[in-house]
Enzyme design. Sequence first.
Site, PDB file in Angstrom:
ATOM      1  N   TYR A   1       7.565   4.202   1.510  1.00 50.71           N
ATOM      2  CA  TYR A   1       7.779   3.590   0.200  1.00 50.71           C
ATOM      3  C   TYR A   1       7.920   2.076   0.332  1.00 50.71           C
ATOM      4  O   TYR A   1       8.533   1.414  -0.504  1.00 50.71           O
ATOM      5  CB  TYR A   1       9.036   4.161  -0.464  1.00 50.71           C
ATOM      6  CG  TYR A   1       8.910   5.602  -0.860  1.00 50.71           C
ATOM      7  CD1 TYR A   1       8.528   5.963  -2.152  1.00 50.71           C
ATOM      8  CD2 TYR A   1       9.165   6.613   0.059  1.00 50.71           C
ATOM      9  CE1 TYR A   1       8.408   7.289  -2.517  1.00 50.71           C
ATOM     10  CE2 TYR A   1       9.045   7.948  -0.294  1.00 50.71           C
ATOM     11  CZ  TYR A   1       8.673   8.287  -1.585  1.00 50.71           C
ATOM     12  OH  TYR A   1       8.559   9.606  -1.928  1.00 50.71           O
ATOM     13  N   SER A   2       7.320   1.525   1.370  1.00 59.25           N
ATOM     14  CA  SER A   2       7.513   0.119   1.709  1.00 59.25           C
ATOM     15  C   SER A   2       7.073  -0.810   0.600  1.00 59.25           C
ATOM     16  O   SER A   2       5.979  -0.692   0.048  1.00 59.25           O
ATOM     17  CB  SER A   2       6.728  -0.200   2.982  1.00 59.25           C
ATOM     18  OG  SER A   2       6.654  -1.582   3.188  1.00 59.25           O
TER      19      SER A   2
END
Length: 310
Positions: free
Chosen positions: A70-71
Amino acid sequence: MGRLLLPTLPSPVEELADERLIVKGVGLLLKRDDLIHPDIPGNKWHKLRGNLDEARRLGHDTLLTFGGAYSNHIRAVVVVAAGRLFGVRTVGVIRGEEHLPLNPTLRFAVDAGMRLTYLDRTSYRTKTSPAIVDRLRAEFGAFYLLPEGGSNALGVRGCAELPAEIDRPFDVICCSCGTGGTLAGIAAGLGSGQRALGVPVLRGARFLADEVDALQRAAFGANSGNWTMAYDFHFGGYARSTPALARFIADFHDRHGLALEPVYEAKLLYALLALAEADAFPTGTTVVAVLNAMADGPGPDARREDRPPG
């Protein structure tokens, strides 16, 4: 997909009137770097631009970078949007195992042309070691390696340009911190008498002081000595939240009509208000908060799993 356009700079600076700050004699300006491009927040663009130039200078047509599933580094389309804008192929090395169907962050990346590969959590800790980089080159061919978060000397030099975009006098400039690159650059770009404050969003983030020091020395040859960090506003760790933070996000939206992004910017604003209420800023101080992302709604909860910053 986002529009194929270049970021619009400089981002606007907005004054925010909040009675909790007014009573303390503290002024707050918001540097709205979230508005420069639909897919590339300001700090990511500042970090990426010099790296793109260097990749082209070296003759690379592929960028490889790292991030969590989910960077922000991936989801904000740092390299993906840059690839669509500049014709550079992109590879994302993702922490952890592949999970199908892809989450929105990774689906967005794939749809924009990024090739994904995965490293288990143990290998990810040594992701830039010669053995792993050689393995990646064997799989993907030659590439320009962009660090996680875009934080290297070139990225830091790009972030050092940010303070000059602010056309109003200020005393303190603040940003949230994941890898430390934005803080390192912003602090280096300040004028005499100004200082920078970083708010790490990670639990146990005191190591970031060494990271910022190392980045400044790599980029400029010395530590600027005009920055500090407030370590106590992580709310449990990266991408974690508490009821107090959720209430703050909802209340901030009610007061100001702004939906704060919960992983980074809500913690930044919470910290600034808490520090002001504790008289950490002298009366008459003007503070700038650099916002790189905003939420889609008034009070989203941060995801509960712990993920590395991007």
